[in-house]
Design a protein around this motif. Sequence first.
Motif, PDB file in Angstrom:
ATOM      1  N   SER A  60       0.839  -1.192   0.000  1.00  0.00           N
ATOM      2  CA  SER A  60       0.000   0.000   0.000  1.00  0.00           C
ATOM      3  C   SER A  60       0.877   1.246   0.000  1.00  0.00           C
ATOM      4  CB  SER A  60      -0.906  -0.001   1.233  1.00  0.00           C
ATOM      5  OG  SER A  60      -1.673   1.180   1.290  1.00  0.00           O
ATOM      6  N   GLY A  61       0.496   2.238  -0.790  1.00  0.00           N
ATOM      7  CA  GLY A  61       1.288   3.457  -0.908  1.00  0.00           C
ATOM      8  C   GLY A  61       2.226   3.458  -2.098  1.00  0.00           C
ATOM      9  N   GLU A  62       2.414   2.288  -2.732  1.00  0.00           N
ATOM     10  CA  GLU A  62       3.234   2.178  -3.934  1.00  0.00           C
ATOM     11  C   GLU A  62       2.339   1.792  -5.109  1.00  0.00           C
ATOM     12  OE1 GLU A  62       6.200   3.115  -3.658  1.00  0.00           O
ATOM     13  OE2 GLU A  62       6.670   2.873  -1.535  1.00  0.00           O
ATOM     14  N   TRP A  88       1.685  -3.893 -11.094  1.00  0.00           N
ATOM     15  CA  TRP A  88       0.992  -2.609 -10.975  1.00  0.00           C
ATOM     16  C   TRP A  88      -0.134  -2.758  -9.972  1.00  0.00           C
ATOM     17  CZ3 TRP A  88      -3.616  -1.374 -14.487  1.00  0.00           C
ATOM     18  CH2 TRP A  88      -4.180  -0.135 -14.139  1.00  0.00           C
ATOM     19  N   ARG A  89      -0.102  -1.926  -8.927  1.00  0.00           N
ATOM     20  CA  ARG A  89      -1.175  -1.903  -7.939  1.00  0.00           C
ATOM     21  C   ARG A  89      -2.227  -0.893  -8.375  1.00  0.00           C
ATOM     22  NH1 ARG A  89      -1.823  -2.885  -2.142  1.00  0.00           N
ATOM     23  NH2 ARG A  89      -3.501  -1.539  -1.354  1.00  0.00           N
ATOM     24  N   ARG A  90      -3.414  -1.373  -8.610  1.00  0.00           N
ATOM     25  CA  ARG A  90      -4.491  -0.505  -9.054  1.00  0.00           C
ATOM     26  C   ARG A  90      -5.104   0.225  -7.861  1.00  0.00           C
ATOM     27  NH1 ARG A  90      -8.493  -3.824 -12.669  1.00  0.00           N
ATOM     28  NH2 ARG A  90      -9.148  -1.674 -13.154  1.00  0.00           N
ATOM     29  N   SER A  91      -5.920   1.228  -8.145  1.00  0.00           N
ATOM     30  CA  SER A  91      -6.538   2.017  -7.078  1.00  0.00           C
ATOM     31  C   SER A  91      -7.472   1.163  -6.218  1.00  0.00           C
ATOM     32  CB  SER A  91      -7.307   3.193  -7.678  1.00  0.00           C
ATOM     33  OG  SER A  91      -8.299   2.731  -8.601  1.00  0.00           O
ATOM     34  N   SER A  92      -7.953   0.052  -6.752  1.00  0.00           N
ATOM     35  CA  SER A  92      -8.832  -0.840  -6.004  1.00  0.00           C
ATOM     36  C   SER A  92      -8.079  -1.669  -4.973  1.00  0.00           C
ATOM     37  CB  SER A  92      -9.560  -1.777  -6.973  1.00  0.00           C
ATOM     38  OG  SER A  92      -8.639  -2.604  -7.652  1.00  0.00           O
ATOM     39  N   GLY A  93      -6.741  -1.653  -5.047  1.00  0.00           N
ATOM     40  CA  GLY A  93      -5.935  -2.465  -4.143  1.00  0.00           C
ATOM     41  C   GLY A  93      -5.491  -3.777  -4.740  1.00  0.00           C
ATOM     42  N   THR A  94      -5.966  -4.105  -5.927  1.00  0.00           N
ATOM     43  CA  THR A  94      -5.561  -5.336  -6.611  1.00  0.00           C
ATOM     44  C   THR A  94      -4.277  -5.103  -7.390  1.00  0.00           C
ATOM     45  OG1 THR A  94      -7.858  -6.067  -6.830  1.00  0.00           O
ATOM     46  CG2 THR A  94      -6.246  -7.060  -8.314  1.00  0.00           C
ATOM     47  N   LEU A 293      17.594  -7.588  -8.895  1.00  0.00           N
ATOM     48  CA  LEU A 293      17.453  -6.129  -8.784  1.00  0.00           C
ATOM     49  C   LEU A 293      15.977  -5.819  -8.904  1.00  0.00           C
ATOM     50  CD1 LEU A 293      18.502  -3.175  -8.806  1.00  0.00           C
ATOM     51  CD2 LEU A 293      18.662  -3.378 -11.300  1.00  0.00           C
ATOM     52  N   SER A 294      15.444  -5.041  -7.963  1.00  0.00           N
ATOM     53  CA  SER A 294      14.048  -4.651  -8.019  1.00  0.00           C
ATOM     54  C   SER A 294      13.896  -3.219  -7.522  1.00  0.00           C
ATOM     55  CB  SER A 294      13.175  -5.593  -7.176  1.00  0.00           C
ATOM     56  OG  SER A 294      13.484  -5.468  -5.807  1.00  0.00           O
ATOM     57  N   SER A 295      12.770  -2.620  -7.877  1.00  0.00           N
ATOM     58  CA  SER A 295      12.513  -1.240  -7.458  1.00  0.00           C
ATOM     59  C   SER A 295      11.025  -1.017  -7.335  1.00  0.00           C
ATOM     60  CB  SER A 295      13.122  -0.256  -8.469  1.00  0.00           C
ATOM     61  OG  SER A 295      12.587  -0.488  -9.753  1.00  0.00           O
ATOM     62  N   LEU A 296      10.657  -0.101  -6.435  1.00  0.00           N
ATOM     63  CA  LEU A 296       9.273   0.308  -6.227  1.00  0.00           C
ATOM     64  C   LEU A 296       9.099   1.764  -6.646  1.00  0.00           C
ATOM     65  CD1 LEU A 296       8.551  -1.268  -2.726  1.00  0.00           C
ATOM     66  CD2 LEU A 296       7.333  -1.826  -4.832  1.00  0.00           C
ATOM     67  N   PHE A 297       7.946   2.092  -7.232  1.00  0.00           N
ATOM     68  CA  PHE A 297       7.656   3.452  -7.656  1.00  0.00           C
ATOM     69  C   PHE A 297       6.236   3.825  -7.243  1.00  0.00           C
ATOM     70  CE2 PHE A 297      10.872   1.904 -10.582  1.00  0.00           C
ATOM     71  CZ  PHE A 297      11.785   2.942 -10.587  1.00  0.00           C
ATOM     72  N   GLN A 298       6.047   5.066  -6.873  1.00  0.00           N
ATOM     73  CA  GLN A 298       4.723   5.548  -6.512  1.00  0.00           C
ATOM     74  C   GLN A 298       3.967   6.019  -7.748  1.00  0.00           C
ATOM     75  OE1 GLN A 298       5.484   8.596  -3.584  1.00  0.00           O
ATOM     76  NE2 GLN A 298       5.374   7.133  -1.903  1.00  0.00           N
TER      77      GLN A 298
END
Length: 298
Positions: A60-62, A88-94, A293-298
């Motif tokens: 959550s938050g990413e 990809w985290r959608r706005s629904s949380g899925t 190698l991994s990365s998170l983006f908002q």
Amino acid sequence: MRRMLFCGLAAFLWAHGLRAQPVPARDLWEFPLGAMFEPPALAVEPGAGLWNPATVAVPSGERFRFGVASLSTGSAQGVDGQLVAAAWRRSSGTTVGFSMGRAAVGGLVRTDSDPQSVGNIQYNSTLVNATVARALLPHLTAGAAVRWRHGRTDALSRHAIAADVGAVLHDLPWRNARFAVSSFLWRPGREIEDRPAINAAADLRLIGATAMREVRLGYTESAVNRGARERGPFTSARFDRIEARAAIIRSTLGNAAESRLRTGLALFHARYVVGIAREEGIAGLGPVYQFTLSSLFQ
């Protein structure tokens, strides 16, 4: 497990062996591509959800997670694997994820009536995954995946579609315990031929108050239908930007059993995680190395 792969490879190329495995090169997916640093059922880096669809969930938050992994035995005749993933985290949380992995054995040569090489033998497999995951309860995340697998051995090439499910119980009140379970390469009604696997793992916090500074201890087990079974304890320790892990894995296949050590180190910097892991070689093979190698983006 490695011994069985290489010792049985020559016989597997003949028609007798091919009849026992409709999609070739299933054995290559017994190597923990993308999951050598962590137990397969709990593996988050590089965020592919390859071994457990539930782990593809983006926090959550990413919004996005991207990752790559590379595995190699470091020998002329050995296994190499590559993995790329995006979620990809959608706005629904899925969370919706996509990944593609490939594993191959190199250095296999065809000979005729004398030892001189007359060409190379192809032995490889490609796995394409579409994954979805979602938090169902405050401490439960579940996921599902559809997989397309292609295998080639010499001139034979076949493919199949599998579907898998997985779940992770996380952040439990008692010592921040976690438990995860998943299926891998499950084709209903074809379990004997395609040999699906079950992955499970559990761990808890021994020392520390937050995920940034803690020591954890757990146990992992993976079992392939009519194939190898791996089990053993693992531990991890994180201090701010550095995390170290170690596991003692015991593999059994029939009456044969062997143990080996897995170790790994990860560096967290900003939104990036870089990891390297090593598994001791067995059955006369060299050690296996993995880079992630991994990365998170908002």
